[in-house]
Design a protein around this motif. Structure first.
Motif, PDB file in Angstrom:
ATOM      1  N   PRO A  14     -12.274  15.332  74.498  1.00  0.00           N
ATOM      2  CA  PRO A  14     -13.435  14.728  75.158  1.00  0.00           C
ATOM      3  C   PRO A  14     -14.186  13.825  74.185  1.00  0.00           C
ATOM      4  CG  PRO A  14     -13.925  16.986  74.574  1.00  0.00           C
ATOM      5  CD  PRO A  14     -12.479  16.755  74.213  1.00  0.00           C
ATOM      6  N   ASP A  40     -12.549   8.572  86.983  1.00  0.00           N
ATOM      7  CA  ASP A  40     -12.450   9.959  86.528  1.00  0.00           C
ATOM      8  C   ASP A  40     -11.752  10.043  85.179  1.00  0.00           C
ATOM      9  OD1 ASP A  40      -9.972   9.190  87.425  1.00  0.00           O
ATOM     10  OD2 ASP A  40      -9.557  11.035  88.516  1.00  0.00           O
ATOM     11  N   GLN A  42     -12.711  10.967  82.319  1.00  0.00           N
ATOM     12  CA  GLN A  42     -12.931  12.214  81.589  1.00  0.00           C
ATOM     13  C   GLN A  42     -13.448  13.282  82.554  1.00  0.00           C
ATOM     14  OE1 GLN A  42     -14.667  13.240  77.375  1.00  0.00           O
ATOM     15  NE2 GLN A  42     -16.263  12.286  78.537  1.00  0.00           N
ATOM     16  N   ARG A  43     -12.759  14.392  82.565  1.00  0.00           N
ATOM     17  CA  ARG A  43     -13.187  15.585  83.316  1.00  0.00           C
ATOM     18  C   ARG A  43     -13.034  16.764  82.364  1.00  0.00           C
ATOM     19  NH1 ARG A  43      -9.884  14.953  88.912  1.00  0.00           N
ATOM     20  NH2 ARG A  43      -8.641  16.492  87.800  1.00  0.00           N
ATOM     21  N   TRP A  45     -12.347  19.706  80.100  1.00  0.00           N
ATOM     22  CA  TRP A  45     -11.751  21.009  80.352  1.00  0.00           C
ATOM     23  C   TRP A  45     -11.511  21.647  79.000  1.00  0.00           C
ATOM     24  CZ3 TRP A  45      -6.699  22.959  79.396  1.00  0.00           C
ATOM     25  CH2 TRP A  45      -6.419  24.179  80.042  1.00  0.00           C
ATOM     26  N   ALA A  50      -9.595  16.402  79.875  1.00  0.00           N
ATOM     27  CA  ALA A  50      -9.312  16.903  81.230  1.00  0.00           C
ATOM     28  C   ALA A  50      -8.149  17.880  81.111  1.00  0.00           C
ATOM     29  CB  ALA A  50      -8.961  15.756  82.172  1.00  0.00           C
ATOM     30  N   ASP A  51      -7.785  18.517  82.216  1.00  0.00           N
ATOM     31  CA  ASP A  51      -6.643  19.431  82.154  1.00  0.00           C
ATOM     32  C   ASP A  51      -5.349  18.633  81.967  1.00  0.00           C
ATOM     33  OD1 ASP A  51      -5.389  18.766  84.760  1.00  0.00           O
ATOM     34  OD2 ASP A  51      -7.105  19.800  85.633  1.00  0.00           O
ATOM     35  N   HIS A  54      -4.075  16.305  84.877  1.00  0.00           N
ATOM     36  CA  HIS A  54      -4.883  15.090  85.063  1.00  0.00           C
ATOM     37  C   HIS A  54      -4.580  14.058  83.970  1.00  0.00           C
ATOM     38  CE1 HIS A  54      -8.290  12.670  86.378  1.00  0.00           C
ATOM     39  NE2 HIS A  54      -8.597  12.546  85.097  1.00  0.00           N
ATOM     40  N   ARG A  55      -4.510  14.523  82.727  1.00  0.00           N
ATOM     41  CA  ARG A  55      -4.247  13.596  81.620  1.00  0.00           C
ATOM     42  C   ARG A  55      -2.841  13.016  81.704  1.00  0.00           C
ATOM     43  NH1 ARG A  55      -4.133  16.034  77.000  1.00  0.00           N
ATOM     44  NH2 ARG A  55      -4.035  18.130  77.873  1.00  0.00           N
ATOM     45  N   GLN A  58      -2.835  10.407  84.469  1.00  0.00           N
ATOM     46  CA  GLN A  58      -3.533   9.215  83.995  1.00  0.00           C
ATOM     47  C   GLN A  58      -2.618   8.343  83.132  1.00  0.00           C
ATOM     48  OE1 GLN A  58      -6.958   9.361  81.042  1.00  0.00           O
ATOM     49  NE2 GLN A  58      -7.971   9.777  83.003  1.00  0.00           N
TER      50      GLN A  58
END
Length: 146
Positions: A14, A40, A42-43, A45, A50-51, A54-55, A58
């Motif tokens: 992050p 989105d 950065q989410r 986790w 992110a988890d 998700h990464r 992306q």
């Protein structure tokens, strides 16, 4: 030479919003780059941006997007190495990848697969603390002049 928009990805840790925003400003204003920032990006986790799913999505989306010319990591740190065994498109795409730290593992994996389009340089989050002469070097490289 990077001729077109650059997809921004967050495959690692992050990042603080204020320093990232300053890096985006430097990239757009000082370096004159067109960045594509997913809503989105950065989410957070645990200790990652992110988890893993998700990464990974992306990265795969950015490398397969025909409208962008390169990929730039938002931040390094730990996290990308967790995805290496699941990457496919990123290992075949000829789009240049910009970044360092944990991103170096993806540079190396792509090199092993015959993809040499890589710029081992600052991530967006580090641009505000990158020396002006190093930002000038990056601009030269991105323009294909160095």
């Amino acid at each position: 030479m990077i001729d077109g928009p650059i997809s921004v990805v967050a495959p690692c840790g992050p990042f603080p919003a204020d320093r990232f925003a300053a890096g985006v400003h430097i990239a757009q204003v000082e370096l004159g780059l067109d960045l594509v920032l997913p809503p989105d990006l950065q989410r957070p986790w645990r200790y990652l941006a992110a988890d893993d799913d998700h990464r990974l999505a992306q990265l795969e989306d950015a490398f397969s997007d025909p409208s962008t010319a390169a990929i730039w990591a938002a931040r390094g740190g730990y996290g990308l190495t967790r995805l290496l065994g699941r990457l496919d498109i990123a290992l075949r795409s000829r789009k240049p990848l910009i970044g360092f730290s944990d991103v170096t593992a993806l540079h190396a994996a792509r090199w092993k697969h015959g993809v040499q389009e890589a710029i081992h340089g600052p991530v967006l989050n580090s641009l505000p603390i990158t020396a002006p002469e190093d930002r000038a070097w990056l601009r030269t490289v991105l323009r294909g002049e160095g």
